[in-house]
Write a protein that holds these residues in place. Structure first.
Motif, PDB file in Angstrom:
ATOM      1  N   MET A 136      -3.373   8.538   2.842  1.00  0.00           N
ATOM      2  CA  MET A 136      -3.574   7.241   3.487  1.00  0.00           C
ATOM      3  C   MET A 136      -2.581   7.018   4.630  1.00  0.00           C
ATOM      4  N   ALA A 137      -1.384   7.591   4.514  1.00  0.00           N
ATOM      5  CA  ALA A 137      -0.418   7.482   5.606  1.00  0.00           C
ATOM      6  C   ALA A 137      -0.943   8.218   6.837  1.00  0.00           C
ATOM      7  N   ILE A 138      -1.512   9.406   6.635  1.00  0.00           N
ATOM      8  CA  ILE A 138      -2.098  10.167   7.741  1.00  0.00           C
ATOM      9  C   ILE A 138      -3.280   9.404   8.331  1.00  0.00           C
ATOM     10  N   ALA A 139      -4.092   8.809   7.449  1.00  0.00           N
ATOM     11  CA  ALA A 139      -5.249   8.038   7.917  1.00  0.00           C
ATOM     12  C   ALA A 139      -4.798   6.857   8.764  1.00  0.00           C
ATOM     13  N   GLY A 140      -3.771   6.166   8.308  1.00  0.00           N
ATOM     14  CA  GLY A 140      -3.266   5.027   9.062  1.00  0.00           C
ATOM     15  C   GLY A 140      -2.670   5.430  10.391  1.00  0.00           C
ATOM     16  N   TYR A 141      -2.065   6.606  10.446  1.00  0.00           N
ATOM     17  CA  TYR A 141      -1.436   7.090  11.673  1.00  0.00           C
ATOM     18  C   TYR A 141      -2.458   7.569  12.692  1.00  0.00           C
ATOM     19  N   THR A 142      -3.525   8.195  12.227  1.00  0.00           N
ATOM     20  CA  THR A 142      -4.471   8.845  13.136  1.00  0.00           C
ATOM     21  C   THR A 142      -5.664   7.976  13.516  1.00  0.00           C
ATOM     22  N   THR A 143      -6.004   6.982  12.697  1.00  0.00           N
ATOM     23  CA  THR A 143      -7.196   6.195  12.991  1.00  0.00           C
ATOM     24  C   THR A 143      -6.997   5.338  14.235  1.00  0.00           C
ATOM     25  N   HIS A 144      -8.087   5.158  14.984  1.00  0.00           N
ATOM     26  CA  HIS A 144      -8.075   4.269  16.143  1.00  0.00           C
ATOM     27  C   HIS A 144      -8.714   2.915  15.801  1.00  0.00           C
ATOM     28  N   GLN A 145      -9.130   2.782  14.547  1.00  0.00           N
ATOM     29  CA  GLN A 145      -9.708   1.520  14.100  1.00  0.00           C
ATOM     30  C   GLN A 145      -8.591   0.523  13.834  1.00  0.00           C
ATOM     31  N   ASP A 146      -8.748  -0.695  14.338  1.00  0.00           N
ATOM     32  CA  ASP A 146      -7.747  -1.739  14.118  1.00  0.00           C
ATOM     33  C   ASP A 146      -7.814  -2.197  12.668  1.00  0.00           C
ATOM     34  N   LEU A 147      -6.708  -2.016  11.929  1.00  0.00           N
ATOM     35  CA  LEU A 147      -6.672  -2.352  10.507  1.00  0.00           C
ATOM     36  C   LEU A 147      -6.054  -3.721  10.232  1.00  0.00           C
ATOM     37  N   THR A 148      -5.878  -4.536  11.278  1.00  0.00           N
ATOM     38  CA  THR A 148      -5.217  -5.826  11.098  1.00  0.00           C
ATOM     39  C   THR A 148      -5.969  -6.726  10.120  1.00  0.00           C
ATOM     40  N   LYS A 149      -7.274  -6.888  10.329  1.00  0.00           N
ATOM     41  CA  LYS A 149      -8.065  -7.736   9.431  1.00  0.00           C
ATOM     42  C   LYS A 149      -8.114  -7.136   8.035  1.00  0.00           C
ATOM     43  N   PHE A 150      -8.239  -5.817   7.973  1.00  0.00           N
ATOM     44  CA  PHE A 150      -8.255  -5.125   6.682  1.00  0.00           C
ATOM     45  C   PHE A 150      -6.946  -5.368   5.941  1.00  0.00           C
ATOM     46  N   GLY A 151      -5.814  -5.299   6.664  1.00  0.00           N
ATOM     47  CA  GLY A 151      -4.517  -5.529   6.043  1.00  0.00           C
ATOM     48  C   GLY A 151      -4.379  -6.942   5.532  1.00  0.00           C
ATOM     49  N   SER A 152      -4.931  -7.907   6.268  1.00  0.00           N
ATOM     50  CA  SER A 152      -4.873  -9.307   5.825  1.00  0.00           C
ATOM     51  C   SER A 152      -5.620  -9.492   4.506  1.00  0.00           C
ATOM     52  N   ILE A 153      -6.753  -8.807   4.384  1.00  0.00           N
ATOM     53  CA  ILE A 153      -7.519  -8.870   3.134  1.00  0.00           C
ATOM     54  C   ILE A 153      -6.715  -8.265   1.983  1.00  0.00           C
ATOM     55  N   MET A 154      -6.064  -7.119   2.253  1.00  0.00           N
ATOM     56  CA  MET A 154      -5.255  -6.473   1.231  1.00  0.00           C
ATOM     57  C   MET A 154      -4.102  -7.374   0.768  1.00  0.00           C
ATOM     58  N   ILE A 155      -3.497  -8.069   1.698  1.00  0.00           N
ATOM     59  CA  ILE A 155      -2.390  -8.962   1.354  1.00  0.00           C
ATOM     60  C   ILE A 155      -2.886 -10.124   0.496  1.00  0.00           C
ATOM     61  N   MET A 156      -4.059 -10.667   0.820  1.00  0.00           N
ATOM     62  CA  MET A 156      -4.626 -11.740   0.002  1.00  0.00           C
ATOM     63  C   MET A 156      -4.943 -11.240  -1.407  1.00  0.00           C
ATOM     64  N   LEU A 157      -5.478 -10.025  -1.491  1.00  0.00           N
ATOM     65  CA  LEU A 157      -5.751  -9.447  -2.810  1.00  0.00           C
ATOM     66  C   LEU A 157      -4.460  -9.213  -3.590  1.00  0.00           C
ATOM     67  N   LEU A 158      -3.401  -8.822  -2.882  1.00  0.00           N
ATOM     68  CA  LEU A 158      -2.111  -8.623  -3.530  1.00  0.00           C
ATOM     69  C   LEU A 158      -1.597  -9.926  -4.124  1.00  0.00           C
ATOM     70  N   ILE A 159      -1.741 -11.018  -3.390  1.00  0.00           N
ATOM     71  CA  ILE A 159      -1.335 -12.325  -3.921  1.00  0.00           C
ATOM     72  C   ILE A 159      -2.140 -12.650  -5.170  1.00  0.00           C
ATOM     73  N   GLY A 160      -3.429 -12.323  -5.140  1.00  0.00           N
ATOM     74  CA  GLY A 160      -4.266 -12.539  -6.317  1.00  0.00           C
ATOM     75  C   GLY A 160      -3.817 -11.709  -7.503  1.00  0.00           C
ATOM     76  N   ILE A 161      -3.396 -10.456  -7.239  1.00  0.00           N
ATOM     77  CA  ILE A 161      -2.907  -9.589  -8.310  1.00  0.00           C
ATOM     78  C   ILE A 161      -1.645 -10.170  -8.941  1.00  0.00           C
ATOM     79  N   ILE A 162      -0.753 -10.683  -8.091  1.00  0.00           N
ATOM     80  CA  ILE A 162       0.491 -11.271  -8.598  1.00  0.00           C
ATOM     81  C   ILE A 162       0.195 -12.466  -9.492  1.00  0.00           C
ATOM     82  N   ILE A 163      -0.713 -13.346  -9.045  1.00  0.00           N
ATOM     83  CA  ILE A 163      -1.073 -14.525  -9.838  1.00  0.00           C
ATOM     84  C   ILE A 163      -1.725 -14.108 -11.153  1.00  0.00           C
ATOM     85  N   ALA A 164      -2.651 -13.143 -11.081  1.00  0.00           N
ATOM     86  CA  ALA A 164      -3.330 -12.674 -12.291  1.00  0.00           C
ATOM     87  C   ALA A 164      -2.353 -12.021 -13.262  1.00  0.00           C
ATOM     88  N   SER A 165      -1.356 -11.305 -12.730  1.00  0.00           N
ATOM     89  CA  SER A 165      -0.361 -10.658 -13.590  1.00  0.00           C
ATOM     90  C   SER A 165       0.476 -11.695 -14.327  1.00  0.00           C
TER      91      SER A 165
END
Length: 243
Positions: A136-165
């Protein structure tokens, strides 16, 4: 349909110039990450396999956790907050010492893993986490796709994981725990690609060698360290074999 307009803007494509500055910055980022993981690994192994050190975590007579054990478990959060909020005001050498102390305390708290899970399963899960992280580090380094929106979704899911935990600490549901673990693997796999791309962008905008670049490299190393450790822990909860 093919677009022949030379001024057409690809909104979802990220173009990042790869320069020596960027590569040096990312090299420093991964150096800090590996230093942190190395310190944590040594600390975890030492405390799990040295009776005298283990006694500082577990009282031999009562088999209860000592005050130092609680410090090792909760102090790392304070170190992370101190590093994040003190990034601009604390000198680079002090930030480095804080990072080393953080990695050591985290390793001490992770020593309990070696007491709960078999050495073979810990090793296999560590290798699996390393492979996933690397891909995934290689994928993040080499991709030309903007992952900003994707990262925002991941962060929201992370907050959900913390609350669920936190909720599951009271429910003690094994099913929810397993669901959290699988979701956690997906989140930290995604965050790895997002964070590497974000760090590549940061590196492209910094002059290598100045204080801010060094501090940002340290901060980046801490970010990837957290991604890897949490990915490892989530995988261990799924595939780890208890003693």
């Amino acid at each position: 349909m093919e677009n022949n307009n030379p001024n057409y803007v690809y909104d979802n494509v990220t173009q990042i110039n790869e320069t020596d500055t960027t590569r040096r910055f990312l090299a420093n980022v991964f150096l800090w990450m590996f230093v942190g993981l190395g310190i944590s690994t040594l600390a975890a192994y030492a405390f799990a396999n040295t009776p005298a050190l283990l006694q500082t975590l577990v009282d031999e007579s009562t088999h209860q956790l000592t005050i130092f054990a609680y410090v090792a478990m909760f102090a790392p959060l304070a170190f992370v907050l101190l590093i994040r909020f003190g990034l601009n005001s604390i000198s680079y050498p002090v930030l480095g010492l804080l990072f080393i102390a953080y990695a050591a305390l985290t390793g001490i708290s992770l020593s309990f893993i070696l007491l709960v899970y078999t050495a073979g399963s810990v090793t296999s899960v560590f290798l699996t986490a390393s492979l996933l992280f690397g891909v995934m580090a290689i994928a993040g380094y080499t991709t030309h796709q903007d992952l900003t929106k994707f990262g925002s979704i991941m962060i929201m899911l992370l907050i959900g994981i913390i609350i669920a935990s936190v909720v599951n600490m009271f429910l003690h549901s094994s099913g929810m725990d397993m669901l959290i673990s699988y979701l956690g693997v997906a989140v930290f796999v995604g965050l790895t690609a997002y964070d590497v791309q974000k760090l590549k962008r940061i590196g492209a905008g910094l002059e290598y060698g100045d204080a801010s670049a060094k501090k940002m490299a340290l901060m980046g190393g801490l970010t990837l360290y957290l991604d890897f450790v949490n990915l490892f822990l989530m995988l261990l909860r799924i595939f780890g074999r208890r003693r």
